[in-house]
Design a protein around this motif. Structure first.
Motif, mmCIF file in Angstrom:
data_model
loop_
_atom_site.group_PDB
_atom_site.id
_atom_site.type_symbol
_atom_site.label_atom_id
_atom_site.label_comp_id
_atom_site.label_asym_id
_atom_site.label_seq_id
_atom_site.Cartn_x
_atom_site.Cartn_y
_atom_site.Cartn_z
ATOM 1 N N ARG A 67 17.725 4.391 18.269
ATOM 2 C CA ARG A 67 16.616 3.432 18.279
ATOM 3 C C ARG A 67 16.975 2.142 19.008
ATOM 4 N NH1 ARG A 67 16.071 2.113 12.949
ATOM 5 N NH2 ARG A 67 16.195 -0.137 13.146
ATOM 6 N N GLU A 68 18.241 1.739 18.886
ATOM 7 C CA GLU A 68 18.647 0.439 19.411
ATOM 8 C C GLU A 68 20.160 0.421 19.556
ATOM 9 O OE1 GLU A 68 18.664 -4.215 17.841
ATOM 10 O OE2 GLU A 68 17.594 -2.715 16.656
ATOM 11 N N VAL A 69 20.666 -0.364 20.516
ATOM 12 C CA VAL A 69 22.114 -0.584 20.628
ATOM 13 C C VAL A 69 22.376 -2.088 20.636
ATOM 14 C CG1 VAL A 69 22.778 1.586 21.731
ATOM 15 C CG2 VAL A 69 21.928 -0.282 23.156
ATOM 16 N N ARG A 70 23.462 -2.488 19.975
ATOM 17 C CA ARG A 70 23.831 -3.899 19.903
ATOM 18 C C ARG A 70 25.297 -4.035 20.301
ATOM 19 N NH1 ARG A 70 21.435 -5.778 13.928
ATOM 20 N NH2 ARG A 70 19.248 -5.211 14.307
ATOM 21 N N LEU A 71 25.577 -5.003 21.159
ATOM 22 C CA LEU A 71 26.957 -5.231 21.597
ATOM 23 C C LEU A 71 27.650 -6.235 20.686
ATOM 24 C CD1 LEU A 71 29.306 -5.010 23.587
ATOM 25 C CD2 LEU A 71 28.131 -6.662 25.066
ATOM 26 N N SER A 72 28.693 -5.780 20.002
ATOM 27 C CA SER A 72 29.528 -6.678 19.196
ATOM 28 C C SER A 72 30.797 -6.950 19.997
ATOM 29 C CB SER A 72 29.854 -6.036 17.836
ATOM 30 O OG SER A 72 28.690 -5.915 17.054
ATOM 31 N N ALA A 73 30.684 -7.878 20.952
ATOM 32 C CA ALA A 73 31.793 -8.123 21.888
ATOM 33 C C ALA A 73 32.985 -8.772 21.200
ATOM 34 C CB ALA A 73 31.307 -8.997 23.048
ATOM 35 N N GLY A 74 32.733 -9.537 20.126
ATOM 36 C CA GLY A 74 33.824 -10.162 19.392
ATOM 37 C C GLY A 74 34.584 -9.160 18.538
ATOM 38 N N ALA A 75 33.835 -8.335 17.823
ATOM 39 C CA ALA A 75 34.461 -7.302 16.995
ATOM 40 C C ALA A 75 35.119 -6.253 17.871
ATOM 41 C CB ALA A 75 33.412 -6.650 16.093
ATOM 42 N N GLY A 76 34.483 -5.988 19.020
ATOM 43 C CA GLY A 76 35.040 -5.004 19.941
ATOM 44 C C GLY A 76 34.481 -3.615 19.729
ATOM 45 N N PHE A 77 33.168 -3.501 19.509
ATOM 46 C CA PHE A 77 32.518 -2.191 19.479
ATOM 47 C C PHE A 77 31.032 -2.327 19.778
ATOM 48 C CE2 PHE A 77 33.119 -3.127 14.752
ATOM 49 C CZ PHE A 77 31.810 -3.475 14.470
ATOM 50 N N VAL A 78 30.412 -1.177 20.062
ATOM 51 C CA VAL A 78 28.974 -1.123 20.319
ATOM 52 C C VAL A 78 28.302 -0.473 19.117
ATOM 53 C CG1 VAL A 78 27.163 -0.112 21.776
ATOM 54 C CG2 VAL A 78 29.260 -0.995 22.819
ATOM 55 N N VAL A 79 27.370 -1.186 18.493
ATOM 56 C CA VAL A 79 26.645 -0.646 17.336
ATOM 57 C C VAL A 79 25.454 0.170 17.837
ATOM 58 C CG1 VAL A 79 25.399 -1.192 15.208
ATOM 59 C CG2 VAL A 79 27.317 -2.628 15.923
ATOM 60 N N VAL A 80 25.361 1.405 17.362
ATOM 61 C CA VAL A 80 24.283 2.313 17.773
ATOM 62 C C VAL A 80 23.420 2.599 16.547
ATOM 63 C CG1 VAL A 80 23.772 4.621 18.678
ATOM 64 C CG2 VAL A 80 25.725 3.321 19.572
ATOM 65 N N ILE A 81 22.193 2.120 16.572
ATOM 66 C CA ILE A 81 21.318 2.257 15.407
ATOM 67 C C ILE A 81 20.446 3.500 15.558
ATOM 68 C CG2 ILE A 81 19.485 1.145 14.039
ATOM 69 C CD1 ILE A 81 20.732 -1.553 14.895
ATOM 70 N N THR A 82 20.584 4.428 14.609
ATOM 71 C CA THR A 82 19.877 5.710 14.694
ATOM 72 C C THR A 82 18.858 5.850 13.564
ATOM 73 O OG1 THR A 82 21.421 6.900 13.250
ATOM 74 C CG2 THR A 82 22.009 6.775 15.577
ATOM 75 N N GLY A 83 17.859 6.676 13.822
ATOM 76 C CA GLY A 83 16.879 6.999 12.773
ATOM 77 C C GLY A 83 16.239 5.768 12.164
ATOM 78 N N GLU A 84 16.100 5.816 10.839
ATOM 79 C CA GLU A 84 15.395 4.740 10.121
ATOM 80 C C GLU A 84 16.354 3.753 9.445
ATOM 81 O OE1 GLU A 84 11.953 4.400 10.131
ATOM 82 O OE2 GLU A 84 12.232 5.948 11.656
ATOM 83 N N ILE A 85 17.613 3.762 9.848
ATOM 84 C CA ILE A 85 18.605 2.902 9.178
ATOM 85 C C ILE A 85 18.236 1.426 9.321
ATOM 86 C CG2 ILE A 85 20.193 2.636 11.145
ATOM 87 C CD1 ILE A 85 21.307 3.427 7.572
ATOM 88 N N MET A 86 18.425 0.670 8.231
ATOM 89 C CA MET A 86 18.093 -0.759 8.212
ATOM 90 C C MET A 86 19.367 -1.600 8.096
ATOM 91 S SD MET A 86 14.807 -1.195 8.280
ATOM 92 C CE MET A 86 13.289 -0.284 8.058
ATOM 93 N N THR A 87 19.460 -2.684 8.893
ATOM 94 C CA THR A 87 20.612 -3.576 8.768
ATOM 95 C C THR A 87 20.365 -4.660 7.713
ATOM 96 O OG1 THR A 87 19.790 -4.778 10.691
ATOM 97 C CG2 THR A 87 21.545 -3.183 11.074
ATOM 98 N N MET A 88 19.172 -4.656 7.121
ATOM 99 C CA MET A 88 18.883 -5.463 5.923
ATOM 100 C C MET A 88 18.207 -4.520 4.922
ATOM 101 S SD MET A 88 18.661 -7.901 3.812
ATOM 102 C CE MET A 88 19.090 -9.516 4.444
ATOM 103 N N PRO A 89 18.978 -3.993 3.942
ATOM 104 C CA PRO A 89 18.372 -3.072 2.982
ATOM 105 C C PRO A 89 17.368 -3.779 2.071
ATOM 106 C CG PRO A 89 20.794 -3.033 2.897
ATOM 107 C CD PRO A 89 20.388 -4.236 3.685
ATOM 108 N N GLY A 90 16.569 -2.991 1.370
ATOM 109 C CA GLY A 90 15.669 -3.547 0.362
ATOM 110 C C GLY A 90 16.162 -3.173 -1.026
ATOM 111 N N LEU A 91 15.596 -3.801 -2.043
ATOM 112 C CA LEU A 91 15.927 -3.454 -3.428
ATOM 113 C C LEU A 91 15.074 -2.264 -3.864
ATOM 114 C CD1 LEU A 91 16.012 -7.052 -4.957
ATOM 115 C CD2 LEU A 91 17.987 -5.567 -4.627
ATOM 116 N N PRO A 92 15.563 -1.419 -4.784
ATOM 117 C CA PRO A 92 14.750 -0.302 -5.287
ATOM 118 C C PRO A 92 13.672 -0.796 -6.258
ATOM 119 C CG PRO A 92 16.825 -0.391 -6.458
ATOM 120 C CD PRO A 92 16.896 -1.457 -5.395
#
Length: 559
Positions: free
Chosen positions: A514-539
């Protein structure tokens, strides 16, 4: 059956030793420990730097099958194995991650092990602990504030406000903040723009802290963070805003590993906590490498199933830190095997050997995957009272067909005494010299090919699909010199696929990027797949509803 105490009751009854005594056991002088109360302390950077010439101990990774609502007990097994190794006369340290407040008040309720295999102080570890997450949140949001402030005061760097990549973070699950508009309210408040919040454990600052070797390396990596782009699409770095120095100051103490103890008074480092489904899922490099200089054996865990945690441990943490794991343990349970075999949660108490055989496909896939990295592997069956002999035997028989061994472990109920067999087998494996560790893909492989390699070799996907914009973005990053970075996949933890309901060992499925994000400081490329959320919700019914102070002032509801 006798009345079973809850994890928090067991933790509260622990006979803890003063933390200076635990440090002394490892040869850490009192002056190099910064105590936080009587039962936790940070280890000084000067002492850590003095260990460089010492040889390393053996590194043991504990990973697991894909998590199910039945519970697997990976952290519990990690802690139990550390205690078990100490019990058989080995000098061992356990290294785990710190807990995030978000899932603590959301679904999990705690993350310090369980039963008689826990790290204490349990309540502190699950709440504010030594303030590391607050420091990371503050450093991250300082940079966020500096970006908008820089734009307000004339935007000397020429940041294109449509292309700001840096969001804000907080250590809580709050779906309302996933997408926001900031700087509303007129001229005095800046230029309105769309942004959002991620959870602190998904912050690049968290990843940087966990991958840095010392404060100098930390400052360099913080400076390398890309905060956004100019109109000509050239990157703007945190160092361009002169943010790296102040961020490092905020993280000075957070960079030092936290020393605590298990219920059996054995040492444990609890430091850092990137999520494994949306970040790289391992405790800090500095904690692990320090432990390796101080012990014969270091037992560490990687988050969630081996398709996420172990893959990132091997391909990101070990690759970047030059670590070579000597053995891996995959945690499984009869209950989880039954769930993978199609049994509903409410029926798990009933014997079902056929469902176990069917569900073992998930375990088998993880065994195959870990072996692809050249690391010898053994299976720990985390025992539950409802397990029957026939069910346990079915798992053992299946694992034997995979060319490895499954050991029944009773550490939850018996502490180290219940995991001696596994500890002895792990020593055998680690001392055998069988480990021929190498990462899954080469540094110089093109970024999209790295994504495909993980998806096909680890997830057994048939294809990876991505929009042209994603592929073009990856090509631009390669042209800018980021092509050698490893990949950090953001994917559901519940399945090999991107569909959380697809249990077992699916093959031939599609992985949508769905999206790619460059974490140049950490030293990796984040690849966001499917419906994964980088801010979860509460149940619907969060764990927080059951967490309270009782009349004696003790916390109830953490587990």
């Amino acid at each position: 059956m006798a009345d079973v105490k809850s994890d928090i009751e067991i933790a509260r009854a622990a006979k803890k030793k003063p933390i200076l005594e635990i440090g002394a056991k490892l040869g850490i002088p009192a002056e190099h420990l910064l105590p936080y109360g009587h039962d936790k302390a940070k280890v000084g950077a000067e002492f850590i730097a003095s260990l460089t010439e010492r040889p390393n101990g053996k590194l043991i990774l504990v990973t697991a099958i894909n998590p199910t609502p039945a519970g697997e007990g990976k952290t519990t097994t990690t802690v139990g194995l550390g205690d078990g190794l100490n019990r058989i006369g080995k000098k061992a340290i356990t290294c785990i991650r710190e807990a995030s407040l978000g899932p603590c008040f959301g679904v999990k309720g705690g993350a310090a092990g369980g039963g008689y295999a826990q790290v204490v102080p349990m309540e502190d570890m699950n709440l504010h602990f030594t303030g590391d997450f607050h420091a990371i949140t503050s450093a991250h949001n300082l940079l966020s504030a500096l970006i908008d402030n820089h734009i307000y005061w004339g935007n000397e760097q020429g940041i294109d406000i449509r292309r700001i990549a840096w969001r804000r973070v907080m250590d809580m699950n709050d779906r309302a903040l996933r997408q926001i508009v900031c700087s509303m309210g007129g001229v005095a408040n800046g230029f309105p723009r769309e942004t959002g919040f991620d959870i602190t454990v998904a912050s690049e600052v968290m990843a940087i802290l966990c991958l840095s070797t010392d404060l100098k390396d930390l400052e360099r990596r913080l400076g390398n963070i890309i905060v956004g782009y100019r109109r000509d699409k050239s990157p703007v770095f945190a160092r361009d805003l002169k943010a790296d120095g102040a961020m490092t100051v905020l993280l000075k103490d957070a960079m030092q590993p936290n020393l605590v103890q298990t219920l059996e008074n054995n040492p444990a480092f609890v430091h850092g906590g990137p999520f494994a489904n949306i970040a790289h899922g391992c405790n800090s490099v500095v904690a692990t490498t320090t432990a390796l200089k101080l012990a014969d054996y270091v037992v560490t865990e990687a988050g969630f199933g081996a398709d996420l945690g172990a893959e990132k441990f091997f391909d990101i943490k070990c690759r970047k830190a030059g670590l070579k794991p000597d053995a891996a343990v995959i945690v499984a349970t009869a209950r989880a095997m039954k769930m993978n075999g199609g049994v509903k949660k409410e029926d798990l108490g009933r014997e079902d050997v056929e469902a176990i055989r069917k569900g073992c496909a998930n375990l088998g896939r993880h065994i195959q995957n870990v072996k692809k990295f050249g690391v010898p592997v053994i299976v720990a069956i985390n025992h539950f009272v409802s397990d029957t002999e026939a069910e346990i035997q079915a798992i053992k028989d299946y694992v034997a067909t995979m060319g490895t061994e499954a050991i029944l472990c009773r550490h939850w109920a018996e502490g180290s005494a219940g995991i001696v067999d596994l500890a002895q087998k792990v020593v055998e494996l680690a001392e055998s010299g069988l480990s021929q560790f190498s990462p899954l893909y080469a540094d110089d492989m093109p970024l999209f090919q790295k994504i495909e390699t993980i998806a096909k070799d680890i997830y057994h996907a048939g294809e990876v699909i991505a929009d042209k914009t994603v592929r073009d973005q990856l090509r631009v990053w390669e042209e800018q010199g980021y092509g050698e970075l490893p990949i950090c996949m953001a994917k559901t933890q519940y399945s090999f696929s991107t569909d959380p309901n697809l249990r077992g060992a699916p093959s031939g499925h599609t992985v949508p990027v769905r999206e790619v994000r460059l974490s140049a400081g950490a030293g990796f490329v984040v690849v966001i797949t499917g419906e994964i959320m980088t801010m979860p919700g509460l149940p619907k019914v969060p764990s927080s509803e059951k967490i309270f102070l009782n009349p004696d002032g003790h916390i109830e509801g953490l587990f």
